[in-house]
Structure formats: structure tokens, C-alpha cells
Design a protein around this motif. Structure first.
Motif, mmCIF file in Angstrom:
data_model
loop_
_atom_site.group_PDB
_atom_site.id
_atom_site.type_symbol
_atom_site.label_atom_id
_atom_site.label_comp_id
_atom_site.label_asym_id
_atom_site.label_seq_id
_atom_site.Cartn_x
_atom_site.Cartn_y
_atom_site.Cartn_z
ATOM 1 N N GLU A 280 -2.533 -12.308 -41.293
ATOM 2 C CA GLU A 280 -2.610 -12.779 -39.919
ATOM 3 C C GLU A 280 -2.339 -14.279 -39.832
ATOM 4 N N ALA A 281 -2.863 -15.036 -40.798
ATOM 5 C CA ALA A 281 -2.617 -16.483 -40.808
ATOM 6 C C ALA A 281 -1.139 -16.776 -41.041
ATOM 7 N N ILE A 282 -0.527 -16.057 -41.955
ATOM 8 C CA ILE A 282 0.899 -16.260 -42.225
ATOM 9 C C ILE A 282 1.727 -15.966 -40.980
ATOM 10 N N ALA A 283 1.324 -14.969 -40.202
ATOM 11 C CA ALA A 283 2.042 -14.659 -38.962
ATOM 12 C C ALA A 283 1.963 -15.829 -37.984
ATOM 13 N N VAL A 284 0.780 -16.444 -37.866
ATOM 14 C CA VAL A 284 0.619 -17.602 -36.977
ATOM 15 C C VAL A 284 1.457 -18.767 -37.485
#
Length: 276
Positions: free
Chosen positions: A145-149
């Protein structure tokens, strides 16, 4: 109800709920739902607020009263003069971390390749690429999820100049970098429950918990950094206010030179840096 009256009621609600910076947050939420600048607000403050904007404002105020962070409501946070998208899956960029970027810019030559471990929203590596000269880089994080942001922020702010990769610290890293930066989890596990509700209940635990003594990630990062740094390359990490001596010692033990503990604007230890 006028815009001015709505703002006054918003301030009163947040003050009643003992929200720190209630006046500031009430204004930001009104600005967010109405798209009013401060200048525009003063022109229309005595005009009637429309029902839809008032509904959205009340909804946002109630979320903030429940200790949902302001940035999770607005979906954004300014950092180094750049507007970053954020959500509950990433640590909200803080002014303290700007010290890490400022120090990295001082030692990172133009055309450098920079690695950011525990990248979160990508605010550190993106700021370096945007504000530096000809810098490219990579950001690593264990959270999908962090990588997506981070990718969303990177595509918007520095397209084609940063690779964001899911990984566990050094696990996917290949090659050499001129500078390595990191703002890893560094809060001691036993201290997590003492954090503000906005932090402990709404920001990702994985981005906060530095294990028992808060130093786990520093041992992993400092202990292996030499394998991935170019000749005379620099390593810089953000630290907690009381971790300067311990992290300084780790740098020295692992052969780093010109090791320095740098304070933030509040005078607290905030960054340790050194080079090979």
C-alpha cells in the motif's frame, strides 16, 4: 449560516474535543471543502455557505474530532514546499524529516543515484530528486500500500526518475548508490501506546515500531550500507531525539568517517550522517 459562522462553530467544536491546533485545523478543513484561499475567504466570509459545503465541513470536523489526522481527511501534506498525497497506509511527512532532506542535499552531487529505504509516501527521495540537480533514485518499502502511494506521488511529481520497489530493506537492492537515506521505524515498542491518538491509532504501526530498543533498523541499515554505497558515498538516517549517541556509535563501528549528529530546528538530535 455564513462562512464566518461556520468557521467559528468548527473552531468551537474542535476546541471542545481538545484538538491541538483547533483553530488551524478548523480553517484547513473549511478551505479543503470549500476550495477557498485565505484571501477569498475574507471576501466572502459574511456570505451564506451553501448546504453541500456545510455538510462536507461538518463531516470533516466530526472525523477530526474523532482524532482522524487532518492529513488523512484532506489526503495531502506539504513537505519541503511540495504537496504529497498521503493516506492511512503511510507515515504523514513531518517537518522534522526535512532536516534529513536538507542534509542529504548538501552531500549529494549532481547526477547522483540515491536510495531511500523505508520510503513510505516517497517524500524523502522525491524531494531530493525534485530539489537536487539531475538526481535519480529508488525507494524501497515492505508495504504494498505504501509503494502504491509512493508511485502515485512519484508519477505526479518526478515522472520517470524514481523506481519504487516492494522489498525488505536490502533484499531487492542491486548496484551502488552515491547516497543512501532512510527514515526507518525507530520508536521503542513500549513507547507506542504513549503516542498521540492520531499517531498510534491512525498511522501504520509498521512505520513506527523500531522494536524493543528502537535500534533494530539502524543495525540492519548501517551494518550493510557499505555493500551498496559508491566510493565516498554518504549514508544519512533520521533518528529519535534520544538516539544520537547509539546511532553515532553504530556508524563509527561500521567504518564510516566524518560521522555527525545533526539537530533539527527544535534543537533535537534528528539525523546521523557519515561517508565511507
Amino acid at each position: 449560516m455564513t462562512f464566518k459562522q461556520a468557521l467559528e462553530k468548527g473552531i468551537k467544536l474542535l476546541e471542545t474535543e481538545k484538538i491541538v491546533d483547533a483553530k488551524i485545523d478548523a480553517w484547513y478543513l473549511l478551505s479543503f471543502v470549500s476550495q477557498l484561499t485565505k484571501a477569498k475567504y475574507f471576501l466572502v466570509q459574511n456570505e451564506e455557505i451553501d448546504e453541500l459545503t456545510l455538510f462536507k465541513y461538518k463531516e470533516a470536523l466530526l472525523k477530526r474530532a474523532e482524532r482522524v489526522p487532518l492529513q488523512h481527511i484532506t489526503g495531502e501534506q506539504e513537505f519541503m514546499g511540495i504537496n504529497f498525497w498521503v493516506n492511512e497506509h503511510v507515515l504523514i511527512p513531518r517537518q522534522d524529516t526535512e532536516t534529513l532532506v536538507e542534509e542529504a542535499l548538501k552531500v549529494t552531487p549532481s547526477g547522483s543515484h540515491v536510495l531511500d529505504l523505508c520510503t513510505g509516501s516517497g517524500c524523502v527521495i522525491i524531494s531530493l530528486v525534485v530539489l537536487g540537480q539531475g538526481i535519480t533514485g529508488a525507494g524501497i518499502d515492505i508495504s504494498d500500500e505504501a509503494i502504491a502511494v509512493a508511485r502515485d506521488n512519484g508519477n505526479r511529481l518526478a515522472p520517470g526518475r524514481i523506481d519504487f520497489i516492494k522489498g525488505n530493506l536490502w533484499n531487492p537492492v542491486l548496484g551502488k548508490y552515491n547516497t543512501i537515506v532512510s527514515n526507518p521505524p525507530y520508536i521503542r515498542t513500549e513507547d507506542i501506546n504513549g503516542l498521540a491518538e492520531e499517531v498510534k491509532d491512525h498511522e501504520p504501526l509498521i512505520a513506527l515500531d523500531g522494536t524493543e530498543d528502537g535500534l533494530f533498523f539502524y543495525r540492519e541499515i548501517v551494518g550493510h550500507a557499505a555493500d551498496y554505497l559508491a566510493c565516498d558515498g554518504w549514508l544519512l538516517v533520521e533518528i529519535g531525539y534520544d538516539q544520537g549517541p547509539d546511532v553515532y556509535a553504530l556508524f563509527v563501528e561500521n567504518g564510516f568517517k566524518d560521522v555527525e549528529v545533526v539537530n533539527d530546528l527544535a534543537g533535537n538530535n534528528r539525523v546521523v550522517k557519515g561517508h565511507l
